[in-house]
Design an enzyme around this catalytic site. Structure first.
Site, PDB file in Angstrom:
ATOM      1  N   ASP A   1       0.813  -1.213   0.000  1.00 48.44           N
ATOM      2  CA  ASP A   1       0.000   0.000   0.000  1.00 48.44           C
ATOM      3  C   ASP A   1       0.846   1.261   0.000  1.00 48.44           C
ATOM      4  OD1 ASP A   1       0.960  -0.408   2.566  1.00 48.44           O
ATOM      5  OD2 ASP A   1      -0.987  -0.774   3.449  1.00 48.44           O
TER       6      ASP A   1
ATOM      7  N   HIS B   1      -6.672  -4.480  10.706  1.00 42.88           N
ATOM      8  CA  HIS B   1      -6.565  -4.259   9.254  1.00 42.88           C
ATOM      9  C   HIS B   1      -5.320  -4.949   8.688  1.00 42.88           C
ATOM     10  CE1 HIS B   1      -4.325  -0.138   9.817  1.00 42.88           C
ATOM     11  NE2 HIS B   1      -3.456  -1.090   9.674  1.00 42.88           N
TER      12      HIS B   1
ATOM     13  N   GLU C   1      -9.560  -1.958   5.949  1.00 39.15           N
ATOM     14  CA  GLU C   1     -10.049  -1.619   7.287  1.00 39.15           C
ATOM     15  C   GLU C   1     -11.301  -2.442   7.624  1.00 39.15           C
ATOM     16  OE1 GLU C   1      -8.422   0.279   9.157  1.00 39.15           O
ATOM     17  OE2 GLU C   1      -7.431   1.859   8.014  1.00 39.15           O
TER      18      GLU C   1
END
Ligand code: F6R
Length: 245
Positions: free
Chosen positions: A68, A139, A144
Site C-alpha cells: 500500500d 486491518h 479496514e
C-alpha cells in the site's frame, strides 16, 4: 489452518522471518515478494540488510510489490511508503529498481493506477510470499474493518483509528493523508504463502481474534484462517496477553 509460531521475543520473530525469506530466495532466486511498511517489519528488514552485506543473500532477481501507499503523496515525501522502503530496505540491498513496485501515491488517475497494479502482479506470476503486519483494529494492508471488503487493489478512505495510529509519524494529525491505495484482500489471498507478524500488547486482541476459530470482515486479519498457507509469527509477551496465553 493457520500455522502459529511463537518466539521468545521480537528479535527472534524477525530473525526467523528473515531466514524464511532468504531460504525461499535461495530456492527460487526470482521470488516475488509482497512487502509491508510500518514498525513491525523493521527488524526483518535490518536482518535482510545485514545478511546481504555479509553476502548471505542475493536480491538481484527478486521482484517486490508493496502492499500500500498513502494517497495523495509524493514519492520524496519522508512520510511516503516509497521513502520508507528505500530508507529501510531497498537502498541497502541489490534489488533492481525496475523490479520494485509500490502503488504510486502521486498518480493523477488513481483508478488506472490500482487496476494497473493488479495487472503487474499477475504479469509477474503472482506473489510467492506476502509478508504482513496488522493494525490494532485487525486491518491488513489498508483493508479496514467493514461489513464487506474489496478484493482487488483499490483506493480507500482511512478510518479515524488508523489516522490516529499513524499520526505518530507526522508533525500533526492534520498532515496524515485521508486516503490510501492498497492491495485488496483477494490480492493478498492470491499470494502462495503469507507470513503475518503480530507483535505487542496492543495487537493481542487481533491475535486472539485470529486464533478464535471464527472469521469476520470486522477483523480482516482473521480471514487469513481461510488461506491455505499462512504462518502467524508472534512472541511470548504478545501471546501471554491473549486468552490462550
Ligand atoms: C503497512 C500496512 C499496515 C501495517 C499495520 C501495522 O504497509 O499495510 O497494515 O502493517 O498498520 O503497522 P505497524 O507495524 O506500524 O504496527
Amino acid at each position: 489452518m493457520l500455522k502459529l509460531k511463537v518466539f521468545k521475543d521480537y528479535d527472534e520473530m524477525c530473525a526467523y522471518t528473515a531466514e524464511e525469506l532468504m531460504a525461499a530466495i535461495s530456492k527460487k532466486p526470482d521470488l516475488v515478494l509482497g512487502l509491508p511498511t510500518g514498525s513491525t517489519p523493521l527488524g526483518v528488514y535490518s536482518n535482510l540488510v545485514n545478511s546481504y552485506k555479509s553476502g548471505k543473500v542475493d536480491f538481484s532477481r527478486v521482484t517486490t510489490f508493496n502492499l500500500d501507499e498513502y494517497y495523495p503523496i509524493d514519492k520524496n515525501d519522508p512520510q511516503s511508503y516509497y521513502y520508507f522502503m528505500f530508507n529501510n530496505l531497498f537502498s541497502h540491498i541489490n534489488v533492481k529498481k525496475e523490479n520494485i513496485h509500490i502503488p504510486d501515491g502521486s498518480a493523477k488517475d488513481s483508478d488506472f493506477e490500482v487496476e494497473n497494479y493488479e495487472k503487474m502482479i499477475e504479469e509477474a506470476g503472482g506473489i510467492d510470499i506476502q509478508l504482513l503486519g496488522s493494525g490494532i483494529n485487525g486491518h491488513i494492508g489498508f483493508n479496514e474493518p467493514a461489513e464487506s471488503l474489496n478484493l482487488k487493489t483499490h483506493k480507500v478512505t482511512l478510518t479515524q483509528s488508523t489516522i490516529e495510529a499513524n499520526s505518530r509519524f507526522f508533525n500533526d494529525i492534520s498532515e496524515v493523508p485521508k486516503f490510501a491505495l492498497t492491495m485488496g484482500v483477494g490480492t493478498i489471498f492470491k499470494a502462495r504463502r503469507v507470513i503475518i507478524l503480530i507483535n505487542g500488547e496492543k495487537k493481542a486482541p487481533v491475535l486472539d481474534a485470529m486464533l478464535s476459530g471464527t472469521v469476520s470482515t470486522n477483523v480482516p486479519a482473521t480471514l487469513l484462517a481461510l488461506h491455505p498457507d499462512t504462518t502467524v509469527v508472534t512472541d511470548e509477551a504478545t501471546m501471554a496477553k491473549t486468552k490462550k496465553g
